[in-house]
Design a protein around this motif. Sequence first.
Motif, PDB file in Angstrom:
ATOM      1  N   PHE A 100      46.940 -12.414  41.911  1.00  0.00           N
ATOM      2  CA  PHE A 100      45.622 -12.988  42.143  1.00  0.00           C
ATOM      3  C   PHE A 100      45.674 -14.464  41.769  1.00  0.00           C
ATOM      4  O   PHE A 100      46.082 -14.830  40.664  1.00  0.00           O
ATOM      5  N   ARG A 101      45.243 -15.317  42.701  1.00  0.00           N
ATOM      6  CA  ARG A 101      45.311 -16.759  42.508  1.00  0.00           C
ATOM      7  C   ARG A 101      43.964 -17.375  42.131  1.00  0.00           C
ATOM      8  O   ARG A 101      43.882 -18.575  41.941  1.00  0.00           O
ATOM      9  N   THR A 102      42.916 -16.565  42.049  1.00  0.00           N
ATOM     10  CA  THR A 102      41.595 -17.099  41.721  1.00  0.00           C
ATOM     11  C   THR A 102      41.561 -17.513  40.255  1.00  0.00           C
ATOM     12  O   THR A 102      41.866 -16.711  39.368  1.00  0.00           O
ATOM     13  N   ALA A 103      41.187 -18.757  39.995  1.00  0.00           N
ATOM     14  CA  ALA A 103      41.123 -19.256  38.621  1.00  0.00           C
ATOM     15  C   ALA A 103      39.866 -18.746  37.931  1.00  0.00           C
ATOM     16  O   ALA A 103      38.777 -18.756  38.507  1.00  0.00           O
ATOM     17  N   VAL A 104      40.019 -18.286  36.700  1.00  0.00           N
ATOM     18  CA  VAL A 104      38.901 -17.828  35.893  1.00  0.00           C
ATOM     19  C   VAL A 104      38.455 -18.991  35.019  1.00  0.00           C
ATOM     20  O   VAL A 104      39.181 -19.436  34.126  1.00  0.00           O
ATOM     21  N   LYS A 105      37.261 -19.519  35.280  1.00  0.00           N
ATOM     22  CA  LYS A 105      36.790 -20.710  34.594  1.00  0.00           C
ATOM     23  C   LYS A 105      36.309 -20.405  33.177  1.00  0.00           C
ATOM     24  O   LYS A 105      36.528 -21.188  32.258  1.00  0.00           O
ATOM     25  N   ASP A 106      35.621 -19.282  32.999  1.00  0.00           N
ATOM     26  CA  ASP A 106      35.079 -18.924  31.701  1.00  0.00           C
ATOM     27  C   ASP A 106      35.959 -17.836  31.080  1.00  0.00           C
ATOM     28  O   ASP A 106      36.228 -16.814  31.715  1.00  0.00           O
ATOM     29  N   PRO A 107      36.433 -18.019  29.843  1.00  0.00           N
ATOM     30  CA  PRO A 107      37.251 -16.975  29.210  1.00  0.00           C
ATOM     31  C   PRO A 107      36.524 -15.637  29.086  1.00  0.00           C
ATOM     32  O   PRO A 107      37.175 -14.582  29.117  1.00  0.00           O
ATOM     33  N   MET A 108      35.202 -15.655  28.981  1.00  0.00           N
ATOM     34  CA  MET A 108      34.465 -14.407  28.888  1.00  0.00           C
ATOM     35  C   MET A 108      34.531 -13.613  30.188  1.00  0.00           C
ATOM     36  O   MET A 108      34.390 -12.385  30.174  1.00  0.00           O
ATOM     37  N   ASP A 109      34.738 -14.278  31.318  1.00  0.00           N
ATOM     38  CA  ASP A 109      34.895 -13.560  32.579  1.00  0.00           C
ATOM     39  C   ASP A 109      36.111 -12.649  32.539  1.00  0.00           C
ATOM     40  O   ASP A 109      36.099 -11.544  33.100  1.00  0.00           O
ATOM     41  N   THR A 110      37.175 -13.091  31.873  1.00  0.00           N
ATOM     42  CA  THR A 110      38.367 -12.256  31.722  1.00  0.00           C
ATOM     43  C   THR A 110      38.059 -11.015  30.894  1.00  0.00           C
ATOM     44  O   THR A 110      38.555  -9.917  31.195  1.00  0.00           O
ATOM     45  N   VAL A 111      37.234 -11.177  29.866  1.00  0.00           N
ATOM     46  CA  VAL A 111      36.845 -10.037  29.031  1.00  0.00           C
ATOM     47  C   VAL A 111      36.091  -9.009  29.862  1.00  0.00           C
ATOM     48  O   VAL A 111      36.352  -7.793  29.771  1.00  0.00           O
ATOM     49  N   TYR A 112      35.176  -9.469  30.700  1.00  0.00           N
ATOM     50  CA  TYR A 112      34.409  -8.542  31.531  1.00  0.00           C
ATOM     51  C   TYR A 112      35.290  -7.859  32.570  1.00  0.00           C
ATOM     52  O   TYR A 112      35.064  -6.686  32.915  1.00  0.00           O
ATOM     53  N   MET A 113      36.298  -8.573  33.083  1.00  0.00           N
ATOM     54  CA  MET A 113      37.211  -7.953  34.039  1.00  0.00           C
ATOM     55  C   MET A 113      38.018  -6.835  33.385  1.00  0.00           C
ATOM     56  O   MET A 113      38.158  -5.738  33.951  1.00  0.00           O
TER      57      MET A 113
END
Length: 227
Positions: A100-113
């Motif tokens: 996946f090449r989509t950049a995650v801007k907010d670190p919390m978005d990674t937590v939700y994923m």
Amino acid sequence: MSNSTVTFSDVFKDKFLSGFSLATQNLTLPNILISLAIAFVLGLLIYFIYKKTYRGVLYSHSFNISLIMLCMVTTLIIMCISSAPALSLGMVGALSIVRFRTAVKDPMDTVYMFWAISVGITVGANFILFSIIGTLVIAAVLLLLSFTGHNAGHNYLLVVHYDDRYTKEVTGAISRYKLKSKTATRNGIEMTLELRLQGNRSNLVDNLLNVPGVQDATLVAFQNEIA
């Protein structure tokens, strides 16, 4: 009289295949629909928690919708993997080459994923109670931390253009700031300040326009990745 010895390999294969046969028996249409429905409900809870606790600048509705779909798709994949040994090995090999090449801007978005993926895995593996309790506990922790940090205020950038002769008046009208940049031109001074404000403080810009020497002022919300 025949001598038959049972090896560890035979026991492992018997237990391994019996586990998959039990999973295949549970893979009926009602169970599939119930698992997907539970994944949808838990994903919907993640959706509302993300929307309620989001503190970034630009809220992405499509990303939030993808969290629900991530729960359901992961559930479907885990249910398929648990039904057949050959399919599970092939699925692992196929998913390992996905990038996946989509950049995650907010670190919390990674937590939700990761949260959505974990819900899908536990529901697909038939750990329903574990998934429900874990989701509720994580949701409560995120809500608590969100409302606790909300009282600290939000970060803003204030850009002010003013006459150099009125520097004291301009800085005196602003309380508790951090200087980010200052540019001097023939037309005056351009100063960028970092502020932390609580609530709606758009009246700060109106107050600055009443200060002598101020040409214009812009207040922009931003997310400080370092702090």
